[in-house]
Design an enzyme around this catalytic site. Structure first.
Site, short mmCIF file in Angstrom:
data_model
loop_
_atom_site.label_atom_id
_atom_site.label_comp_id
_atom_site.label_asym_id
_atom_site.label_seq_id
_atom_site.Cartn_x
_atom_site.Cartn_y
_atom_site.Cartn_z
N LYS A 13 -5.19 -8.87 -2.92
CA LYS A 13 -5.88 -9.26 -1.67
C LYS A 13 -7.29 -8.68 -1.61
CE LYS A 13 -2.77 -7.74 1.34
NZ LYS A 13 -1.64 -7.29 0.53
N ARG A 88 0.55 -7.47 9.87
CA ARG A 88 1.59 -7.20 8.88
C ARG A 88 2.98 -7.32 9.48
NH1 ARG A 88 -1.45 -3.73 5.06
NH2 ARG A 88 -0.15 -3.07 3.35
N ARG A 127 -3.75 0.36 -11.48
CA ARG A 127 -4.88 0.11 -10.57
C ARG A 127 -5.74 1.37 -10.41
NH1 ARG A 127 -4.21 -2.88 -4.86
NH2 ARG A 127 -2.82 -1.18 -4.27
N ARG A 171 6.81 0.25 -0.37
CA ARG A 171 5.88 -0.67 0.29
C ARG A 171 6.34 -2.12 0.12
NH1 ARG A 171 0.79 1.04 -2.73
NH2 ARG A 171 -0.31 -0.56 -1.57
#
Ligand code: AMP
Length: 220
Positions: A13, A88, A127, A171
């Site tokens: 995103k 969310r 990442r 998550r």
């Protein structure tokens, strides 16, 4: 263009938001970035959010709702924006809907970037993020030109505290339990555009532009 980017944590995103916003000056609003900045600055909001974030849980709705309401009620509110990480939950989406009616800024579309969980765990493991300008890299998919240094601002890249395998699984669980409900919510409203999040960054960007084309034209 007034968009929400939806998808599991680590689906790209942030990277796609960066590409979309660079085209036409749309403002990128990432609640994750705002909360991390509040955490580093040690503000009351940051102190309240810290424990939830470090454990991979969502922070309470009222904290993020207030954060976003403050931004949209300000005189310099963005007219064109891309929401990354908010809403969310359905409760957040309902509050956001009322807020957008209040400031007369209807949504253009909601883009869902679809990526499988196993791919997410693999991606987030590699990442690297710039703590200063927030640019995101991946050791395999999008490596920085100089090892562990940001191409844009030269800062040392680091791993997010919540990008370890255990927290990523947590998550993802939160995503499936709470955020995935937003998919039927926005589909019902005719706003959802689904994009396959597999492939390289440019391909996914092109997929997003194609999904938006009926609404915002090919120049967007
Ligand atoms: P992100 O960078 O979007 O993955 O967000 C990092 C963390 O910030 C999440 O795991 C949550 O703890 C918190 N967070 C960000 N946005 C929200 C939101 N809209 N609602 C609740 N928690 C959020």
């Amino acid at each position: 263009m007034r968009l929400i980017l939806l998808g599991p944590p680590g689906c790209g995103k942030g990277t796609q938001a960066e590409l979309l916003c660079s085209i036409n000056g749309t403002v990128h609003i990432s609640t994750g970035d705002l909360l991390r900045a509040a955490k580093v600055a040690g503000t009351p909001l940051g102190l309240r959010a810290r424990a939830y974030m470090d454990a991979g849980h969502l922070v309470p709705d009222e904290l993020v709702n207030d954060l976003i309401a403050e931004r949209f009620r300000a005189a310099d509110r963005p007219r064109h924006f891309l929401m990354d990480g908010y809403p969310r939950t359905v409760a957040q989406a309902e509050v956001f809907e009322r807020l957008l009616v209040e400031v007369n800024l209807p949504l253009t579309a909601v883009i869902l970037i679809d990526v499988k969980d196993e791919e997410i765990v693999h991606r987030t493991g590699g990442r690297l993020t710039c703590p200063k300008c927030k640019t995101s890299y991946h050791i395999m998919g999008r490596p920085p030109k100089m090892s562990r240094l940001c191409d844009r601002c030269g800062s040392s890249l680091g791993q997010r505290a919540d990008d370890n395998a255990v927290t990523v699984r947590k998550r993802l669980e939160e995503y499936h339990q709470q955020t995935a409900e937003l998919v039927p919510h926005y589909r019902k409203r005719g706003l959802l555009r689904e994009v396959v999040g597999q492939g390289d960054i440019q391909t996914i960007h092109s997929n997003i532009l194609a999904a938006l084309r009926p609404q915002v034209g090919s120049s967007c």
